[in-house]
Design an enzyme around this catalytic site. Sequence first.
Site, PDB file in Angstrom:
ATOM      1  N   GLU A  96       0.817  -1.202   0.000  1.00  0.00           N
ATOM      2  CA  GLU A  96       0.000   0.000   0.000  1.00  0.00           C
ATOM      3  C   GLU A  96       0.851   1.251   0.000  1.00  0.00           C
ATOM      4  OE1 GLU A  96      -4.012  -1.844   1.727  1.00  0.00           O
ATOM      5  OE2 GLU A  96      -3.423   0.182   2.261  1.00  0.00           O
ATOM      6  N   CYS A 109       3.126   8.270   1.472  1.00  0.00           N
ATOM      7  CA  CYS A 109       3.628   7.349   2.487  1.00  0.00           C
ATOM      8  C   CYS A 109       3.969   6.038   1.778  1.00  0.00           C
ATOM      9  CB  CYS A 109       2.546   7.164   3.542  1.00  0.00           C
ATOM     10  SG  CYS A 109       3.014   6.059   4.866  1.00  0.00           S
ATOM     11  N   CYS A 116       6.199  -7.147   7.618  1.00  0.00           N
ATOM     12  CA  CYS A 116       7.255  -6.601   8.471  1.00  0.00           C
ATOM     13  C   CYS A 116       7.640  -7.647   9.511  1.00  0.00           C
ATOM     14  CB  CYS A 116       6.762  -5.336   9.174  1.00  0.00           C
ATOM     15  SG  CYS A 116       8.054  -4.466  10.099  1.00  0.00           S
ATOM     16  N   CYS A 120       5.781  -4.981  16.220  1.00  0.00           N
ATOM     17  CA  CYS A 120       5.268  -4.032  17.210  1.00  0.00           C
ATOM     18  C   CYS A 120       3.827  -4.428  17.556  1.00  0.00           C
ATOM     19  CB  CYS A 120       5.313  -2.609  16.661  1.00  0.00           C
ATOM     20  SG  CYS A 120       6.986  -2.096  16.233  1.00  0.00           S
ATOM     21  N   CYS A 123       0.749  -2.578  15.888  1.00  0.00           N
ATOM     22  CA  CYS A 123       0.816  -2.295  14.441  1.00  0.00           C
ATOM     23  C   CYS A 123       0.140  -3.397  13.636  1.00  0.00           C
ATOM     24  CB  CYS A 123       2.274  -2.153  13.999  1.00  0.00           C
ATOM     25  SG  CYS A 123       2.445  -1.894  12.230  1.00  0.00           S
ATOM     26  N   CYS A 340      -1.562   5.294   9.556  1.00  0.00           N
ATOM     27  CA  CYS A 340      -0.315   4.537   9.625  1.00  0.00           C
ATOM     28  C   CYS A 340      -0.494   3.264  10.439  1.00  0.00           C
ATOM     29  CB  CYS A 340       0.797   5.377  10.212  1.00  0.00           C
ATOM     30  SG  CYS A 340       0.229   6.387  11.559  1.00  0.00           S
TER      31      CYS A 340
HETATM   32  N1  SAH Z   1       8.926   0.433  10.657  1.00  0.00           N
HETATM   33  C1  SAH Z   1       9.032   1.862  10.615  1.00  0.00           C
HETATM   34  C2  SAH Z   1       8.108   2.534   9.602  1.00  0.00           C
HETATM   35  C3  SAH Z   1       6.691   2.024   9.508  1.00  0.00           C
HETATM   36  S1  SAH Z   1       5.626   2.369  10.915  1.00  0.00           S
HETATM   37  C4  SAH Z   1       8.854   2.452  11.993  1.00  0.00           C
HETATM   38  O1  SAH Z   1       8.544   1.716  12.937  1.00  0.00           O
HETATM   39  O2  SAH Z   1       9.045   3.657  12.162  1.00  0.00           O
HETATM   40  C5  SAH Z   1       5.402   4.118  10.826  1.00  0.00           C
HETATM   41  C6  SAH Z   1       4.844   4.746  12.109  1.00  0.00           C
HETATM   42  O3  SAH Z   1       3.519   4.303  12.343  1.00  0.00           O
HETATM   43  C7  SAH Z   1       5.648   4.360  13.356  1.00  0.00           C
HETATM   44  O4  SAH Z   1       5.941   5.504  14.127  1.00  0.00           O
HETATM   45  C8  SAH Z   1       4.690   3.465  14.123  1.00  0.00           C
HETATM   46  O5  SAH Z   1       4.939   3.553  15.501  1.00  0.00           O
HETATM   47  C9  SAH Z   1       3.349   4.028  13.720  1.00  0.00           C
HETATM   48  N2  SAH Z   1       2.221   3.116  13.876  1.00  0.00           N
HETATM   49  C10 SAH Z   1       2.202   1.795  13.696  1.00  0.00           C
HETATM   50  N3  SAH Z   1       0.969   1.301  13.934  1.00  0.00           N
HETATM   51  C11 SAH Z   1       0.191   2.350  14.256  1.00  0.00           C
HETATM   52  C12 SAH Z   1      -1.184   2.484  14.577  1.00  0.00           C
HETATM   53  N4  SAH Z   1      -2.003   1.456  14.601  1.00  0.00           N
HETATM   54  N5  SAH Z   1      -1.642   3.729  14.865  1.00  0.00           N
HETATM   55  C13 SAH Z   1      -0.822   4.797  14.806  1.00  0.00           C
HETATM   56  N6  SAH Z   1       0.473   4.727  14.482  1.00  0.00           N
HETATM   57  C14 SAH Z   1       0.970   3.520  14.214  1.00  0.00           C
END
Ligand code: SAH
Length: 358
Positions: A96, A109, A116, A120, A123, A340
């Site tokens: 995406e 974006c 991944c 996390c 996420c 995100c």
């Molecule tokens: N792997 C990288 C880039 C992708 S995630 C990283 O971790 O930075 C991009 C951003 O989205 C990160 O700051 C992450 O903490 C945030 N993110 C992930 N899941 C999210 C969610 N459900 N709601 C809001 N932000 C989220």
Amino acid sequence: MRVVTRKTNLLGLSRQELEDLAEAHAQPRYRGRQLYHALYARRERNLAALTNLDRQFRAILAAENEITYPEIQRAFESCDGTIRYLLGLSDGKSIETVYMPEEDRVTLCLSSQVGCAVDCRFCFTALLGMQRNLSAGEMLGQVLAVAAARRIPHGARLNLVFMGMGEPLLNLPAVMKAVRILADPQGLGIPLRRITVSTAGITPRIPDLAREPMRPKLAISLNASDEEQRTALMPLNKKYPLAELLRVCRAYPLRPRERLTFEYVLLEGVNDSDADAQRVAALLRGMRAKVNLIPYNGGPALPYRASPLERVLAFQQILTERGIPAFIRISRGQDIRAACGQLSLEGADATAAREAGL
Ligand code: SAH
């Protein structure tokens, strides 16, 4: 039996590689540079149309190669103008890319991997697991495919953030190859200061990024105010602890006026207390840094809730009072799950979405 030979996609090749390709066809190297300019600055998609190339060379090229962008399979348009594109890759996988228009600019974006590995807890991409790295061509293809769909002209103000699916620092060579072509005035011509790579904190790769001559801006996903909390939310903190991450960040060679960005997803009752904000301020004290506070985008698959607005504002105030600039990142495209971390899981779920012009 018909033998189908796949053509080579030229997208993603560097200037040097295209010069080598010209040379391999007994052409002068400058023909490779012409090809480079056509691919990335003029955004040509039809090799046969490159009339400034030698005719014979053009014919050989077109017989063996092609210029292919990822295919736009679906587009979901949000009421705030955000469009989430589901792009199909040549091996059938999808990723995406999100288009976010603002008053005077557009932000895209970008994804750096399919799925991944970082896992996390909050996420949605993590739920897909790691499938594969994207190539530089697939990253450039996201920009080119969306620019073509939205008719974004060359030279328009465009910001790129590697905050889609994947962990860019676990695919750094391909990300850097894409960045070099993106930022090259003879390539896509997007200034480095408008390109941001965001990492969950792959500590050993941060000095590698620092050494890159063409270095994009760096954002770090902090998301917690102490080791224990961070390990619970981001298990990679066991391998790459917060203390070491911050030490590497302090040593990061920033350019004049450049700041590190720390992203902090606010999860109700988990990491959003006044004490958390005070600890974050202490962690970042004396650093040239700013904090982007991201309201959490939830969904039934995950057990977290977004912090209420008054919590977000209180958190911001504690940081700013302590001299840490903190911004609340308005979450875009929530109604289409393009916010995100929500990318891709529900690619085909159009219930919350209005399909955009496809
Ligand atoms: N792997 C990288 C880039 C992708 S995630 C990283 O971790 O930075 C991009 C951003 O989205 C990160 O700051 C992450 O903490 C945030 N993110 C992930 N899941 C999210 C969610 N459900 N709601 C809001 N932000 C989220």
